[in-house]
Design a protein around this motif. Structure first.
Motif, PDB file in Angstrom:
ATOM      1  N   ASP A  69       0.829  -1.212   0.000  1.00  0.00           N
ATOM      2  CA  ASP A  69       0.000   0.000   0.000  1.00  0.00           C
ATOM      3  C   ASP A  69       0.860   1.258   0.000  1.00  0.00           C
ATOM      4  OD1 ASP A  69      -2.390  -1.348  -0.116  1.00  0.00           O
ATOM      5  OD2 ASP A  69      -2.838  -1.160   2.021  1.00  0.00           O
ATOM      6  N   LYS A  70       1.914   1.250   0.805  1.00  0.00           N
ATOM      7  CA  LYS A  70       2.804   2.416   0.876  1.00  0.00           C
ATOM      8  C   LYS A  70       3.984   2.295  -0.079  1.00  0.00           C
ATOM      9  CE  LYS A  70       1.715   3.643   5.625  1.00  0.00           C
ATOM     10  NZ  LYS A  70       2.235   3.869   6.967  1.00  0.00           N
ATOM     11  N   ARG A  71       4.150   1.107  -0.662  1.00  0.00           N
ATOM     12  CA  ARG A  71       5.260   0.843  -1.590  1.00  0.00           C
ATOM     13  C   ARG A  71       6.623   1.032  -0.931  1.00  0.00           C
ATOM     14  NH1 ARG A  71       3.514   3.291  -7.267  1.00  0.00           N
ATOM     15  NH2 ARG A  71       5.635   4.022  -7.135  1.00  0.00           N
ATOM     16  N   LEU A  72       6.649   0.801   0.383  1.00  0.00           N
ATOM     17  CA  LEU A  72       7.886   0.975   1.133  1.00  0.00           C
ATOM     18  C   LEU A  72       8.363  -0.346   1.711  1.00  0.00           C
ATOM     19  CD1 LEU A  72       7.245   4.259   3.153  1.00  0.00           C
ATOM     20  CD2 LEU A  72       8.738   3.967   1.172  1.00  0.00           C
ATOM     21  N   ASP A  81      11.950   3.093  -0.926  1.00  0.00           N
ATOM     22  CA  ASP A  81      10.864   3.052  -1.898  1.00  0.00           C
ATOM     23  C   ASP A  81      11.079   1.865  -2.833  1.00  0.00           C
ATOM     24  OD1 ASP A  81       9.209   3.406  -4.165  1.00  0.00           O
ATOM     25  OD2 ASP A  81       9.317   5.578  -4.039  1.00  0.00           O
ATOM     26  N   ARG A  82      10.102   0.994  -2.924  1.00  0.00           N
ATOM     27  CA  ARG A  82      10.190  -0.208  -3.764  1.00  0.00           C
ATOM     28  C   ARG A  82      10.529   0.140  -5.216  1.00  0.00           C
ATOM     29  NH1 ARG A  82      10.997  -3.450  -7.080  1.00  0.00           N
ATOM     30  NH2 ARG A  82      10.015  -5.455  -7.416  1.00  0.00           N
ATOM     31  N   PHE A  83      10.128   1.311  -5.663  1.00  0.00           N
ATOM     32  CA  PHE A  83      10.283   1.674  -7.071  1.00  0.00           C
ATOM     33  C   PHE A  83      11.451   2.625  -7.319  1.00  0.00           C
ATOM     34  CE2 PHE A  83       6.078   0.085  -6.471  1.00  0.00           C
ATOM     35  CZ  PHE A  83       5.923  -0.752  -7.551  1.00  0.00           C
ATOM     36  N   SER A  84      12.366   2.688  -6.377  1.00  0.00           N
ATOM     37  CA  SER A  84      13.490   3.620  -6.497  1.00  0.00           C
ATOM     38  C   SER A  84      14.759   2.934  -7.005  1.00  0.00           C
ATOM     39  CB  SER A  84      13.792   4.247  -5.126  1.00  0.00           C
ATOM     40  OG  SER A  84      14.283   3.259  -4.227  1.00  0.00           O
ATOM     41  N   GLN A  85      15.665   3.756  -7.500  1.00  0.00           N
ATOM     42  CA  GLN A  85      16.991   3.260  -7.872  1.00  0.00           C
ATOM     43  C   GLN A  85      17.731   2.784  -6.626  1.00  0.00           C
ATOM     44  OE1 GLN A  85      18.232   2.719 -10.997  1.00  0.00           O
ATOM     45  NE2 GLN A  85      19.812   1.645  -9.843  1.00  0.00           N
ATOM     46  N   GLU A  86      17.460   3.422  -5.505  1.00  0.00           N
ATOM     47  CA  GLU A  86      18.063   2.997  -4.245  1.00  0.00           C
ATOM     48  C   GLU A  86      17.737   1.526  -3.961  1.00  0.00           C
ATOM     49  OE1 GLU A  86      17.933   4.079   0.561  1.00  0.00           O
ATOM     50  OE2 GLU A  86      16.431   4.951  -0.788  1.00  0.00           O
ATOM     51  N   GLN A  88      16.952  -0.788  -6.217  1.00  0.00           N
ATOM     52  CA  GLN A  88      17.669  -1.624  -7.187  1.00  0.00           C
ATOM     53  C   GLN A  88      19.136  -1.783  -6.767  1.00  0.00           C
ATOM     54  OE1 GLN A  88      16.120  -3.420  -9.603  1.00  0.00           O
ATOM     55  NE2 GLN A  88      14.303  -2.555  -8.619  1.00  0.00           N
ATOM     56  N   ASN A  89      19.730  -0.718  -6.270  1.00  0.00           N
ATOM     57  CA  ASN A  89      21.109  -0.792  -5.772  1.00  0.00           C
ATOM     58  C   ASN A  89      21.193  -1.714  -4.552  1.00  0.00           C
ATOM     59  OD1 ASN A  89      21.736   1.067  -7.761  1.00  0.00           O
ATOM     60  ND2 ASN A  89      21.802   2.799  -6.358  1.00  0.00           N
ATOM     61  N   PHE A  90      20.175  -1.648  -3.698  1.00  0.00           N
ATOM     62  CA  PHE A  90      20.083  -2.506  -2.522  1.00  0.00           C
ATOM     63  C   PHE A  90      20.084  -3.979  -2.957  1.00  0.00           C
ATOM     64  CE2 PHE A  90      17.432  -4.899   0.480  1.00  0.00           C
ATOM     65  CZ  PHE A  90      17.920  -4.516   1.721  1.00  0.00           C
ATOM     66  N   LEU A  91      19.260  -4.300  -3.959  1.00  0.00           N
ATOM     67  CA  LEU A  91      19.206  -5.675  -4.470  1.00  0.00           C
ATOM     68  C   LEU A  91      20.550  -6.096  -5.066  1.00  0.00           C
ATOM     69  CD1 LEU A  91      15.680  -5.818  -6.173  1.00  0.00           C
ATOM     70  CD2 LEU A  91      16.374  -6.872  -4.007  1.00  0.00           C
ATOM     71  N   ASP A  92      21.169  -5.206  -5.839  1.00  0.00           N
ATOM     72  CA  ASP A  92      22.485  -5.519  -6.412  1.00  0.00           C
ATOM     73  C   ASP A  92      23.482  -5.867  -5.314  1.00  0.00           C
ATOM     74  OD1 ASP A  92      21.613  -5.015  -9.020  1.00  0.00           O
ATOM     75  OD2 ASP A  92      22.427  -2.971  -9.061  1.00  0.00           O
ATOM     76  N   GLU A  93      23.503  -5.054  -4.288  1.00  0.00           N
ATOM     77  CA  GLU A  93      24.432  -5.253  -3.180  1.00  0.00           C
ATOM     78  C   GLU A  93      24.130  -6.552  -2.428  1.00  0.00           C
ATOM     79  OE1 GLU A  93      25.700  -2.975   0.951  1.00  0.00           O
ATOM     80  OE2 GLU A  93      24.607  -1.833  -0.568  1.00  0.00           O
ATOM     81  N   ALA A  94      22.848  -6.849  -2.244  1.00  0.00           N
ATOM     82  CA  ALA A  94      22.458  -8.071  -1.539  1.00  0.00           C
ATOM     83  C   ALA A  94      22.868  -9.319  -2.322  1.00  0.00           C
ATOM     84  CB  ALA A  94      20.951  -8.074  -1.279  1.00  0.00           C
ATOM     85  N   PHE A  95      22.640  -9.311  -3.620  1.00  0.00           N
ATOM     86  CA  PHE A  95      23.016 -10.473  -4.429  1.00  0.00           C
ATOM     87  C   PHE A  95      24.536 -10.594  -4.558  1.00  0.00           C
ATOM     88  CE2 PHE A  95      18.585 -10.825  -5.382  1.00  0.00           C
ATOM     89  CZ  PHE A  95      18.402 -12.193  -5.588  1.00  0.00           C
ATOM     90  N   SER A 123       5.796 -11.033 -12.084  1.00  0.00           N
ATOM     91  CA  SER A 123       6.367  -9.976 -12.915  1.00  0.00           C
ATOM     92  C   SER A 123       5.948  -8.573 -12.483  1.00  0.00           C
ATOM     93  CB  SER A 123       5.987 -10.197 -14.389  1.00  0.00           C
ATOM     94  OG  SER A 123       4.576 -10.179 -14.518  1.00  0.00           O
ATOM     95  N   ASP A 124       4.923  -8.469 -11.658  1.00  0.00           N
ATOM     96  CA  ASP A 124       4.396  -7.170 -11.250  1.00  0.00           C
ATOM     97  C   ASP A 124       5.097  -6.688  -9.970  1.00  0.00           C
ATOM     98  OD1 ASP A 124       2.955  -4.941 -10.436  1.00  0.00           O
ATOM     99  OD2 ASP A 124       0.991  -5.904 -10.654  1.00  0.00           O
ATOM    100  N   PRO A 125       5.895  -5.613 -10.057  1.00  0.00           N
ATOM    101  CA  PRO A 125       6.607  -5.117  -8.878  1.00  0.00           C
ATOM    102  C   PRO A 125       5.695  -4.565  -7.785  1.00  0.00           C
ATOM    103  CG  PRO A 125       6.891  -3.602 -10.698  1.00  0.00           C
ATOM    104  CD  PRO A 125       6.176  -4.807 -11.245  1.00  0.00           C
ATOM    105  N   ASN A 126       4.431  -4.375  -8.098  1.00  0.00           N
ATOM    106  CA  ASN A 126       3.473  -3.946  -7.078  1.00  0.00           C
ATOM    107  C   ASN A 126       3.076  -5.099  -6.160  1.00  0.00           C
ATOM    108  OD1 ASN A 126       2.750  -1.083  -7.772  1.00  0.00           O
ATOM    109  ND2 ASN A 126       2.376  -2.068  -9.741  1.00  0.00           N
ATOM    110  N   LYS A 127       3.394  -6.332  -6.568  1.00  0.00           N
ATOM    111  CA  LYS A 127       2.946  -7.503  -5.823  1.00  0.00           C
ATOM    112  C   LYS A 127       4.076  -8.376  -5.298  1.00  0.00           C
ATOM    113  CE  LYS A 127      -1.408  -7.586  -8.213  1.00  0.00           C
ATOM    114  NZ  LYS A 127      -2.294  -8.230  -9.141  1.00  0.00           N
ATOM    115  N   THR A 128       5.315  -7.982  -5.566  1.00  0.00           N
ATOM    116  CA  THR A 128       6.448  -8.776  -5.099  1.00  0.00           C
ATOM    117  C   THR A 128       7.644  -7.868  -4.833  1.00  0.00           C
ATOM    118  OG1 THR A 128       7.896 -10.652  -5.597  1.00  0.00           O
ATOM    119  CG2 THR A 128       7.224  -9.296  -7.472  1.00  0.00           C
TER     120      THR A 128
END
Length: 164
Positions: A69-72, A81-86, A88-95, A123-128
């Protein structure tokens, strides 16, 4: 190769459910799923409890948390923010942190050059918190990097005087 915990090696070993211990930003996780489910919670205590769980247990603990709901998402009390570059960088660093696990690296290299898929991924970033594309692209990127390192190491071993 379809990454799925119920599939055979190496696919099963690349699943986020598989227990590969890794350290990310000072916290040790028993599986990638632990991190992905824990970041749904803004409550640090709840988050830390989920961070200790493995695979399906982590999935079941994180699933009821309404993050969308808050996308956080949250890490160590900080919103992302789920939809931020931050993020995506977080995911890169985690992997990248996960790729330090020897068994994970071996499985990734043992996948050879097979295309990697994740048919059960959303495939929907709003749901995963991790779409199929986000997951697969990171596995492919890490595999390419590891294959390059492996080739360089083999050249150094085979031709030490050539400066590889």
């Amino acid at each position: 190769m379809d990454v799925k915990s119920s599939n055979s090696y190496p696919s099963s070993m690349l699943s986020n459910f598989h227990p590969h211990t890794f350290t990310f930003r000072g916290t040790t996780f028993p599986s990638m799923e632990s991190l992905l489910q824990g970041i749904k919670s803004p409550d640090i205590e709840q988050q830390n409890n989920i961070f200790k769980l493995v695979g399906l247990q982590a999935k079941r603990s994180g699933k009821p948390i309404n993050w969308y709901d808050k996308r956080l998402l949250y890490f160590q009390g900080q919103p992302i923010d789920r939809f931020s570059q931050e993020y995506q960088n977080f995911l890169d660093e985690a992997f990248e942190a996960l790729s330090q696990n020897k068994a994970f690296r071996k499985a990734l290299l043992d996948s050879g050059n097979e295309p990697i898929t994740h048919s059960i991924g959303r495939s929907d970033p709003n749901k995963t918190v991790l779409t199929e594309q986000e997951f697969v692209s990171r596995l492919m990127k890490l595999r390419n990097k590891l294959q390059g390192q492996s080739q360089t190491a083999n050249k150094e071993k085979d031709f030490p005087d050539l400066g590889f």
